[in-house]
Design an enzyme around this catalytic site. Structure first.
Site, PDB file in Angstrom:
ATOM      1  CG  LEU A 155      -1.884  -1.263   1.737  1.00  0.00           C
ATOM      2  CD1 LEU A 155      -3.170  -1.054   2.275  1.00  0.00           C
ATOM      3  CD2 LEU A 155      -2.942  -1.655   0.033  1.00  0.00           C
ATOM      4  CG  HIS A 156       4.206   1.430  -1.180  1.00  0.00           C
ATOM      5  ND1 HIS A 156       5.634   0.985  -0.604  1.00  0.00           N
ATOM      6  CD2 HIS A 156       4.396   0.281  -2.454  1.00  0.00           C
ATOM      7  CE1 HIS A 156       6.112   0.029  -1.306  1.00  0.00           C
ATOM      8  NE2 HIS A 156       5.285  -0.431  -1.954  1.00  0.00           N
ATOM      9  CG  LEU A 157      -0.711   3.007   3.677  1.00  0.00           C
ATOM     10  CD1 LEU A 157      -1.819   2.432   4.571  1.00  0.00           C
ATOM     11  CD2 LEU A 157      -2.128   3.374   2.803  1.00  0.00           C
TER      12      LEU A 157
ATOM     13  CD  GLN B   9       7.153   3.540   1.835  1.00  0.00           C
ATOM     14  OE1 GLN B   9       5.607   3.425   0.836  1.00  0.00           O
ATOM     15  NE2 GLN B   9       6.740   3.995   2.431  1.00  0.00           N
TER      16      GLN B   9
ATOM     17  CB  SER C 118       4.057   7.452  -1.319  1.00  0.00           C
ATOM     18  OG  SER C 118       3.011   6.955  -1.315  1.00  0.00           O
TER      19      SER C 118
END
Length: 372
Positions: free
Chosen positions: A93-95, A272, A97
């Site tokens: 999910l690379h939240l 990210q 970013s």
């Protein structure tokens, strides 16, 4: 628990989060699985293949009604409307970013499990195969965009050694982890020279031993050494990633300006945020742009370009966790499995990953304290 496998909307993303084989494992365990129509096509899996293993084929909207939504990448903005309270969303999910998606998940009360932050025995277990693929592909893309027709220097990274001695390219790789060694191995296979810039002294020793017989130089990571080595790069690959958090911009615009004109710059961790001041996300269909005379490659989902291989790797890694969640329920699975607990970035709207909280200046609570 109703489990849904959704089709990815990210441009160029051909991966799917669950194979037909893994659907069978879930249905054999007594769980109901729905699969969005054509979710697996990009990876070579037809709707019929999923149906034969016990899944029901549904629409995009129907898939998002599930209790557990299994994805590869972060939800698209158009999918935020489907979030519902206590829903579990699983994926890379690379939240860090995007604060927007985090705030939406908080508002609704979603639970988000990010595969890239799952740490087992000190290693990013689920991310490692994707890092390996991204590293290998970055080395190949560096060679491809070095050609004049793509705006590069017009160099053949292998060099030429038949009756002449034209040296190959120099790859400078920032970081010494899984992505870095995979990029280095491909570059070496292309007869290129490799320079690895690494911070950790133990890892430096490991890399020096690993490449003792190869054309590899390992350099201690300092701002001064980075600024000096980047000037030598025909291809520069940044592999620096801080799981769950935004990395700092360690490669400055001035460093990029100092690079050879037409050289290639790639940031594997762009999903990210990336470590390069001049980098921005691009797409598989439109992957590069030129800035400061340097070709920038900022594709955030490189493994999506080789979906068959990538899907098999990620599905093999995530199925045991998904089964445990379905069998025990999320709360008990978190208590029983420390590695799984490290993947829970948001629990019912509460941020439970320290790096994510720091990245967006949000309140943090430890996951075990939240579920008790």
């Amino acid at each position: 628990m109703l489990v849904a496998v959704v089709k990815e909307l990210k441009q160029g993303e051909g991966r799917v989060a669950c194979t037909p084989e893994n659907v069978r494992k879930l249905t054999d365990a007594g769980h109901k699985v729905i699969v969005e129509k054509n979710a697996g096509i990009g990876s070579g899996f037809s709707n019929d293949m999923y149906e034969k293993e016990g899944a029901k084929i549904v629409t995009h909207e129907q898939a998002w009604e599930a209790d557990l939504v299994i994805k590869v990448k972060e939800p698209h903005e158009s999918e935020y409307q489907y979030f519902k309270k206590n829903q579990i969303i699983w994926g890379f999910l690379h939240l860090a970013s995007s604060k927007e998606i985090v705030e939406k998940m908080q508002e609704v009360g979603v639970t988000a499990i990010s595969g890239e932050t799952i740490i087992k025995n000190g290693k990013a277990e689920l991310l490692a195969p994707m890092s390996a693929i991204a590293g290998q592909r970055s080395a190949i893309m560096g060679a491809y965009y070095s050609e004049a027709q793509h705006g590069g220097q017009g160099t053949l990274v292998t060099g030429v050694h038949e009756n002449v001695d034209i040296p190959g390219s120099t790859y400078v790789i920032f970081g010494g982890g899984v992505a870095a060694t995979n990029a280095a191995n491909v570059a070496l296979g292309l007869n290129a020279k490799v320079i690895i810039i690494e911070l950790n002294d133990d890892r430096i020793k490991y890399l020096e031993d690993m490449y003792a017989e190869k054309d590899v130089t390992v350099v201690k990571s300092t701002p001064e050494n980075l600024a000096e080595q980047i000037k030598k790069a025909d291809v520069f690959i940044s592999t620096i990633l801080i799981p769950g958090a935004k990395p700092p911009k360690l490669v400055t615009r001035e460093m990029v300006k100092s690079m050879k004109k037409g050289s290639v710059l790639i940031d594997i961790a762009i999903d990210q945020g990336g470590t390069i001041e001049t980098i921005r996300p691009t797409t598989i269909s439109d992957p590069v742009y030129e800035e400061e005379g340097v070709i920038h490659y900022g594709v955030p989902n490189q493994p999506g370009a080789v979906p068959r291989t990538s899907t098999m790797a990620l599905a093999q890694g995530n199925i045991d966790y998904i089964l445990e969640i379905c069998d025990k329920g999320l709360e008990q699975a978190i208590k029983d499995n420390e590695a799984l607990s490290t993947g829970v970035n948001i629990y019912q709207g509460q941020v439970t990953n320290q790096g994510l909280a720091t990245s967006h200046d949000l309140d943090y609570k430890e996951i075990l304290n939240v579920i008790e």
